[in-house]
Design an enzyme around this catalytic site. Structure first.
Site, mmCIF file in Angstrom:
data_model
loop_
_atom_site.group_PDB
_atom_site.id
_atom_site.type_symbol
_atom_site.label_atom_id
_atom_site.label_comp_id
_atom_site.label_asym_id
_atom_site.label_seq_id
_atom_site.Cartn_x
_atom_site.Cartn_y
_atom_site.Cartn_z
ATOM 1 N N HIS A 121 73.432 -23.143 38.309
ATOM 2 C CA HIS A 121 73.268 -24.297 39.193
ATOM 3 C C HIS A 121 72.927 -23.884 40.606
ATOM 4 C CE1 HIS A 121 74.484 -27.774 36.787
ATOM 5 N NE2 HIS A 121 74.834 -26.796 35.983
ATOM 6 N N LYS A 180 86.618 -22.389 44.756
ATOM 7 C CA LYS A 180 86.764 -20.994 45.177
ATOM 8 C C LYS A 180 87.917 -20.248 44.490
ATOM 9 C CE LYS A 180 83.523 -21.001 48.311
ATOM 10 N NZ LYS A 180 82.315 -20.209 48.128
ATOM 11 N N TYR A 218 79.048 -22.177 50.351
ATOM 12 C CA TYR A 218 79.276 -22.764 49.027
ATOM 13 C C TYR A 218 78.982 -21.762 47.911
ATOM 14 C CZ TYR A 218 79.173 -26.719 45.691
ATOM 15 O OH TYR A 218 79.418 -27.602 44.674
HETATM 16 P P1 FAD Z 1 96.699 -17.977 37.006
HETATM 17 O O1 FAD Z 1 95.426 -18.354 36.345
HETATM 18 O O2 FAD Z 1 97.677 -19.055 37.336
HETATM 19 O O3 FAD Z 1 97.398 -16.896 36.073
HETATM 20 C C1 FAD Z 1 98.740 -16.491 36.236
HETATM 21 C C2 FAD Z 1 99.273 -16.011 34.904
HETATM 22 O O4 FAD Z 1 100.596 -15.524 35.092
HETATM 23 C C3 FAD Z 1 99.364 -17.143 33.884
HETATM 24 O O5 FAD Z 1 98.780 -16.729 32.682
HETATM 25 C C4 FAD Z 1 100.865 -17.385 33.754
HETATM 26 O O6 FAD Z 1 101.210 -17.831 32.440
HETATM 27 C C5 FAD Z 1 101.422 -16.014 34.054
HETATM 28 N N1 FAD Z 1 102.803 -15.993 34.544
HETATM 29 C C6 FAD Z 1 103.406 -16.881 35.375
HETATM 30 N N2 FAD Z 1 104.676 -16.510 35.600
HETATM 31 C C7 FAD Z 1 104.880 -15.370 34.929
HETATM 32 C C8 FAD Z 1 105.999 -14.514 34.761
HETATM 33 N N3 FAD Z 1 107.169 -14.780 35.357
HETATM 34 N N4 FAD Z 1 105.865 -13.428 33.992
HETATM 35 C C9 FAD Z 1 104.683 -13.152 33.371
HETATM 36 N N5 FAD Z 1 103.601 -13.933 33.477
HETATM 37 C C10 FAD Z 1 103.696 -15.027 34.240
HETATM 38 N N6 FAD Z 1 89.014 -22.350 40.848
HETATM 39 C C11 FAD Z 1 87.686 -22.138 40.980
HETATM 40 O O7 FAD Z 1 87.269 -21.057 41.423
HETATM 41 N N7 FAD Z 1 86.757 -23.072 40.623
HETATM 42 C C12 FAD Z 1 87.132 -24.275 40.121
HETATM 43 O O8 FAD Z 1 86.268 -25.079 39.775
HETATM 44 C C13 FAD Z 1 88.536 -24.548 39.970
HETATM 45 N N8 FAD Z 1 88.968 -25.695 39.423
HETATM 46 C C14 FAD Z 1 90.293 -25.850 39.155
HETATM 47 C C15 FAD Z 1 90.666 -27.006 38.495
HETATM 48 C C16 FAD Z 1 92.009 -27.197 38.182
HETATM 49 C C17 FAD Z 1 92.383 -28.475 37.477
HETATM 50 C C18 FAD Z 1 92.991 -26.213 38.544
HETATM 51 C C19 FAD Z 1 94.449 -26.413 38.197
HETATM 52 C C20 FAD Z 1 92.598 -25.047 39.170
HETATM 53 C C21 FAD Z 1 91.259 -24.847 39.498
HETATM 54 N N9 FAD Z 1 90.834 -23.704 40.128
HETATM 55 C C22 FAD Z 1 89.486 -23.515 40.342
HETATM 56 C C23 FAD Z 1 91.778 -22.669 40.518
HETATM 57 C C24 FAD Z 1 91.871 -21.544 39.505
HETATM 58 O O9 FAD Z 1 92.125 -22.064 38.217
HETATM 59 C C25 FAD Z 1 92.975 -20.582 39.940
HETATM 60 O O10 FAD Z 1 92.752 -20.202 41.279
HETATM 61 C C26 FAD Z 1 93.001 -19.335 39.042
HETATM 62 O O11 FAD Z 1 93.528 -19.667 37.775
HETATM 63 C C27 FAD Z 1 93.868 -18.233 39.681
HETATM 64 O O12 FAD Z 1 93.966 -17.145 38.800
HETATM 65 P P2 FAD Z 1 95.259 -16.233 38.788
HETATM 66 O O13 FAD Z 1 95.014 -15.201 37.761
HETATM 67 O O14 FAD Z 1 95.589 -15.827 40.167
HETATM 68 O O15 FAD Z 1 96.448 -17.201 38.360
HETATM 69 C C1 PHB Z 2 84.901 -27.964 39.263
HETATM 70 O O1 PHB Z 2 86.040 -28.236 38.834
HETATM 71 O O2 PHB Z 2 83.989 -27.582 38.523
HETATM 72 C C2 PHB Z 2 84.614 -28.104 40.713
HETATM 73 C C3 PHB Z 2 85.607 -28.517 41.575
HETATM 74 C C4 PHB Z 2 85.311 -28.663 42.918
HETATM 75 C C5 PHB Z 2 84.058 -28.396 43.387
HETATM 76 C C6 PHB Z 2 83.055 -27.974 42.541
HETATM 77 C C7 PHB Z 2 83.332 -27.818 41.198
HETATM 78 O O3 PHB Z 2 83.784 -28.540 44.702
#
Ligand code: FAD
Ligand code: PHB
Length: 389
Positions: A72, A299, A386
């Site tokens: 995109h 992000k 962006y």
């Molecule tokens: P997480 O994905 O939260 O992973 C953490 C892991 O640790 C999990 O598997 C959990 O089960 C595990 N864990 C927790 N506690 C413990 C413990 N005590 N012991 C062992 N394991 C544990 N980001 C984007 O870039 N673009 C988007 O479009 C976007 N959209 C989103 C939409 C939604 C609805 C949500 C909720 C989030 C979105 N995000 C988006 C954010 C993105 O999903 C998170 O920033 C990302 O998952 C962060 O990754 P992480 O590995 O840091 O944490």
């Molecule tokens: C997405 O969930 O795909 C998403 C969310 C926020 C944005 C763009 C994409 O600004």
């Protein structure tokens, strides 16, 4: 048991790090509290920046992504039925976003790590971090079968998300927390509906914001700004679709929205949070464990993967040359990009929610949108933030 690195959490941050250091010959173990099925099916983000994709490619983990992800380069703003597009790819180095659901990234990372002999313990509980300020921290946990495990290590990577145990293991006197509640809530909806658009749509309506985002040829993500304090259960399928039709509608156009079965609905409270520094003794925090950002601007997952690569490089340097410079600068190196993303996300939050704060901010939002709609220079700056510098 002794390992160089213990990775707590198998989300994008933990799994990217595990693959990166595995390929640098550094041994590690990953401890994850959920089951493999759960982490591989948890639908969240879906937008990858080119930097994240380039990194996955360099690890040899992007084949499925490159074969299936949509690219995109433009997004659309709809304001009370009128629309304008920003072709951000044309405005910033032809860089594009890749649409690839987070759970698919996780599947590819789990598969890559296990194929090279990686050790992931799923469904663990009671993870405890000990002696973090010493040169040999240890981690204890309970396995799925109830047995207790313990591992000594050189470093702990806290990749367990915002609600995990790692950040909480740091004495509060050693950390400074920055948090902001944006005063806005979104209902995040995932639907078995083919996309009704080729570009992400940000729609501003007098009823509130609506977003149409993309996931796959058969699944779409939608967001609806909802009154603060609303429960997801207050929003029936019919109410959701009615609101989406109304807020996304265009005047003088045949555009229409395709409905589908709602698979998931949850309220997101728009909160931003950053902890400084992102390390304590031998514990390093990565991804959502150290910072959360609103979904606006897409992000979060990309920042998590960037932390992983930054920490992975620092570890590779430490084990090959003995230099701890990268470990010492890890927090500052990550925080620069984190704060820049926070600033951009906040800028966008203020622009797409006309009613945040006060009527004064409503007028500022309108001025910002009009500027974006009409100025190539302003669009170029938007594009840089962006799609990523
Ligand atoms: P997480 O994905 O939260 O992973 C953490 C892991 O640790 C999990 O598997 C959990 O089960 C595990 N864990 C927790 N506690 C413990 C413990 N005590 N012991 C062992 N394991 C544990 N980001 C984007 O870039 N673009 C988007 O479009 C976007 N959209 C989103 C939409 C939604 C609805 C949500 C909720 C989030 C979105 N995000 C988006 C954010 C993105 O999903 C998170 O920033 C990302 O998952 C962060 O990754 P992480 O590995 O840091 O944490
Ligand atoms: C997405 O969930 O795909 C998403 C969310 C926020 C944005 C763009 C994409 O600004």
């Amino acid at each position: 048991m002794k390992r160089a690195v213990v990775v707590v959490g198998a989300g994008p941050a933990g799994l990217t790090l595990a693959n990166f250091i595995q390929q640098s010959g550094i041994d590690c173990i990953v401890l994850e509290k959920s089951s493999r099925i759960h982490v591989e099916n948890r639908a969240r983000a879906g937008v990858l920046e080119h930097r994240s994709v380039a990194m996955l490619e360099s690890l040899g983990l992007a084949d499925r992504l490159l074969a299936t992800a949509d690219r995109h380069g433009a997004c659309e703003f709809r304001v009370n039925g009128q629309s304008f597009q920003v072709s951000y790819s044309d405005l910033y180095g032809s860089l594009q976003h890749f649409i690839y659901p987070q759970q698919e990234v996780v599947k590819d990372l789990v598969a890559g790590f296990l194929a090279n002999g990686g050790d992931i313990r799923f469904s663990v509980s009671d993870v405890e971090l000990r002696n973090l300020a010493s040169s040999t921290p240890s981690i204890v946990w309970t396995s799925e079968d109830g047995t207790r495990g313990e591992v000594l290590c050189d470093f702990v990577a806290g990749c367990d998300g915002f609600h995990g145990v790692c950040r909480k293991a740091i004495p509060s006197t050693e950390l400074t927390e920055f948090s902001h509640y944006h005063g806005v809530e979104w209902l995040a909806i995932l639907a078995d509906a083919p996309p009704s658009t080729k570009a992400v749509i940000y729609a501003l309506h007098t009823d509130g914001f609506a977003g149409h985002m993309l996931r796959s040829p058969t699944v779409s993500r939608f967001y609806l700004q909802v009154p603060v304090g609303t429960k997801a259960s207050d929003w029936s399928g019919e109410r959701v679709w009615n609101a989406l039709h109304k807020r996304l509608s265009l005047q003088d156009s045949t555009w229409s929205l395709t409905e589908g079965k709602i698979i998931e609905k949850r309220v997101l409270d728009m909160r931003s949070y950053v902890v400084e520094p992102m390390s304590y003794g031998r514990l390093f925090l990565l991804g959502d464990a150290a910072h959360i950002i609103t979904p606006v601007g897409a992000k979060g997952m990309n920042l998590a993967m960037n932390d992983a690569v930054t920490f992975g490089r620092a570890l590779a340097d430490y084990y090959t040359t003995g230099s701890d410079v990268g470990l010492k600068t890890y927090s500052d190196d990550c925080l620069r990009r984190v704060w820049r993303a926070q600033e951009f996300s906040q800028w966008m939050v203020n622009m797409i929610h006309a009613d945040v704060g006060s009527p004064f901010f409503g007028r500022l939002a309108r001025a910002r949108l009009e500027h974006l709609a009409s100025s190539a220079a302003y669009q170029a700056s938007f594009a840089e933030n962006y799609v990523g510098p």
